[in-house]
Every structure is written in structure tokens, then in C-alpha cells.
Motif scaffolding. Structure first.
Motif, mmCIF file in Angstrom:
data_model
loop_
_atom_site.group_PDB
_atom_site.id
_atom_site.type_symbol
_atom_site.label_atom_id
_atom_site.label_comp_id
_atom_site.label_asym_id
_atom_site.label_seq_id
_atom_site.Cartn_x
_atom_site.Cartn_y
_atom_site.Cartn_z
ATOM 1 N N ARG A 29 18.997 6.993 -1.194
ATOM 2 C CA ARG A 29 16.772 6.492 0.079
ATOM 3 C C ARG A 29 16.748 7.900 0.679
ATOM 4 O O ARG A 29 15.217 7.703 0.954
ATOM 5 N N LEU A 37 16.467 3.011 -7.259
ATOM 6 C CA LEU A 37 15.693 1.537 -7.078
ATOM 7 C C LEU A 37 16.560 0.787 -6.434
ATOM 8 O O LEU A 37 15.883 0.097 -5.283
ATOM 9 N N GLU A 39 17.832 -2.136 -6.454
ATOM 10 C CA GLU A 39 16.919 -3.444 -5.613
ATOM 11 C C GLU A 39 17.575 -4.301 -5.323
ATOM 12 O O GLU A 39 16.932 -5.201 -4.520
ATOM 13 N N THR A 48 20.405 -0.723 -10.686
ATOM 14 C CA THR A 48 19.502 0.051 -10.567
ATOM 15 C C THR A 48 19.663 1.143 -9.435
ATOM 16 O O THR A 48 18.708 1.927 -9.514
#
Ligand code: FES
Length: 107
Positions: A29, A37, A39, A48
Motif C-alpha cells: 500500500r 485492496l 479492504e 483482498t
């Protein structure tokens, strides 16, 4: 500093660095790796953050926990030998050089 390489589905290599103690998901990230993702924010409840661990790195990682194994069943095209949830891999100097491929989709 730990050096990592993420590989996009089209083969593009995305270099990243991270400090020991952060997760592979957090490193992805921070490096703006597309397709991670995450999430649930690393709570091991979404799948994810799925990646495929490249080369001979799978054998060098901590064993998959029960919760991670259950969630990987819901990941897109899981690979029994290479799939991991990146939020469950805490980085250390022993993982310097790790390479992880991002699936073509999540969930
Ligand atoms: Fe949700 Fe990893 S971020 S399981």
C-alpha cells in the motif's frame, strides 16, 4: 531496510522498500501497488490482499494460520503453493528480496 518487488498482472515490476515489522500488505500500500485492496485493513477477514509469492520464497515464510487458510479459499484463483494474504506476512530482514505477484483480480 527490506527490499521487495511486486509484480503486476501484466508483468510490470514495482520495487518497494519497507522496515522490519510492517506487513507485506502495508509495504504494498505504501508503494501504491495496484490491486492490493486490503479492504479489512489487515484484520485477516477479507482476502483482498491476496498475492502469489514467487520463486523459493514460499518455503521461507511463516506457516499459514488457520484463519488465513480459510480466507484463501475465497481468494481469486488461489494457488496452494504460492498464495498468501499479504497482511499476514510480517516483514523481517530474512525476507529481504521477497518477490510477490498481484493476482489479476481480488475476491
Ligand atoms: Fe483483509 Fe488482508 S487486508 S485479509
Amino acid at each position: 531496510m527490506i527490499t521487495l518487488t511486486f509484480i503486476a498482472p501484466d508483468g510490470t515490476e514495482i520495487p518497494a522498500t519497507a522496515n522490519s515489522g510492517v506487513s507485506l500488505m502495508e509495504a504494498a500500500r505504501a508503494a501504491n501497488v495496484p490491486g492490493i485492496l486490503a479492504e479489512c485493513g489487515g484484520a485477516c477477514s477479507c482476502s483482498t490482499c491476496h498475492v502469489y509469492i514467487e520463486g523459493d520464497w514460499p518455503a521461507k515464510l511463516p506457516a499459514i494460520g488457520e484463519d488465513e487458510a480459510d480466507l484463501l479459499d475465497f481468494a481469486f484463483e488461489p494457488d496452494a503453493q504460492r498464495s498468501r494474504l499479504s497482511c499476514q506476512i510480517m516483514l523481517s530482514d530474512a525476507l529481504d528480496g521477497l518477490r510477490a505477484r498481484v493476482p489479476s483480480q481480488q475476491g
